[in-house]
Design a protein around this motif. Structure first.
Motif, PDB file in Angstrom:
ATOM      1  N   SER A   9      -5.543   7.544   2.324  1.00 42.94           N
ATOM      2  CA  SER A   9      -5.628   6.118   2.039  1.00 42.94           C
ATOM      3  C   SER A   9      -7.005   5.555   2.330  1.00 42.94           C
ATOM      4  N   GLU A  26       0.847  -1.184   0.000  1.00 39.86           N
ATOM      5  CA  GLU A  26       0.000   0.000   0.000  1.00 39.86           C
ATOM      6  C   GLU A  26       0.886   1.239   0.000  1.00 39.86           C
ATOM      7  N   LYS A  84       0.221   5.210   3.214  1.00 37.99           N
ATOM      8  CA  LYS A  84       0.104   4.624   4.544  1.00 37.99           C
ATOM      9  C   LYS A  84       1.005   5.399   5.490  1.00 37.99           C
ATOM     10  N   GLN A 142      -7.535   2.884   3.943  1.00 40.99           N
ATOM     11  CA  GLN A 142      -7.557   2.442   5.329  1.00 40.99           C
ATOM     12  C   GLN A 142      -7.959   3.583   6.258  1.00 40.99           C
TER      13      GLN A 142
END
Length: 297
Positions: A286, A8, A11, A288
């Motif tokens: 991101s 990724e 991050k 996430q």
């Protein structure tokens, strides 16, 4: 994508994690990187090898009293070297950036070639060129202002002021170094215009000055090791065969050029992962981060 575990990009990583992620990316993609970089990099290394040999031959002619040969050798060799360096600075970062973009989209494989990358390569090369022109104009403007201040202060009559202004100029360039190390990336990865990329990179560089400066030093050391490893044989041969244009000398000078070609993608990758982490920490782009925010609602 035929990679078991994709990395990724955006991050929030610690400094050591950024270096580790960049290293993992290189381990995963080194075949496609090497293949696509050497397509243009090897001819450039050959040009650099020929240019360096022209220099050596020209220096030998000076020792023999042939000044005309010196001028022609320097002119031809210098021109070829400048062309090669300019293309390296323009194309190789664009190739590396295109590979990073393709990877992030999940479309990169070991079979990925120029046909798959060329659209992004030329787009990124254009942005690189525009940003380079803007930075050159800014540098000329700054140097012109400093020169004007020196002239207004009385030229050589005010040595202390001249020294102070030169120190301020050098200090300013050092202070800008972290920002300049990520100057292309807003344009590369976020589609910003050249000027917008500069405007975004400069404050980001100052906010994260320490991390980026240490990264520059580490990457500089790694680049120096690779360049010296491939360049020392040429330096040794040039010392023992001063000014001679030989096949062996041409091969070793080309090998030194390959070192310059190989370090450029490494620098782009390591600084790209610095940029990704910085942007994520400052902007939280991101997936996430968005999932975490949703779960906290």
């Amino acid at each position: 994508m035929n990679y078991e575990k994709t990395i990724e990009f955006y991050k929030n990583r610690s400094f050591s994690e950024r270096l580790s992620a960049a290293t993992d990316f290189i381990k995963q993609t080194w075949k496609v990187l090497l293949k696509n970089v050497l397509i243009i990099g090897l001819p450039l290394a050959l040009i650099m090898g020929y240019a360096l040999q022209s220099y050596m031959s020209a220096l030998l002619s000076v020792q023999q009293g042939d000044v005309s040969e010196l001028l022609s050798g320097f002119a031809g060799g210098f021109a070829l070297l400048i062309v090669a360096v300019c293309i390296i600075s323009l194309i190789l970062p664009a190739i590396t950036g295109a590979i990073l973009i393709q990877y992030d989209k999940g479309e990169l494989t070991e079979e990925t070639g120029w046909r798959d990358l060329q659209k992004n390569i030329f787009r990124l090369a254009g942005k690189t060129f525009k940003i380079g022109i803007l930075l050159t104009l800014l540098l000329i403007l700054i140097c012109g202002l400093v020169g004007g201040l020196i002239f207004a202060a009385g030229g050589q009559d005010n040595v202390a002021l001249i020294v102070l202004l030169v120190l301020l100029l050098v200090g300013g360039l050092v202070a800008l170094a972290p920002s300049l190390s990520i100057i292309y990336f807003p344009a590369y990865y976020e589609g910003l215009s050249s000027w917008a990329s500069i405007r975004k990179a400069i404050p980001l560089g100052f906010k994260n000055w320490g991390y980026l400066f240490v990264a520059i030093i580490i990457i500089g050391i790694i680049s120096g090791i690779i360049s010296n490893f491939l360049g020392v044989p040429n330096q040794f041969y040039s010392t023992t065969h001063p000014g001679e244009f030989t096949i062996v000398g041409f091969f070793l000078a080309t090998l030194a050029g390959v070192g310059s070609v190989l370090v450029t993608p490494l620098q782009v990758i390591f600084m790209s992962f610095q940029y990704f982490a910085i942007v994520e920490r400052n902007e939280g782009n991101s997936l996430q981060s968005q999932v975490d925010e949703f779960e906290n609602m």
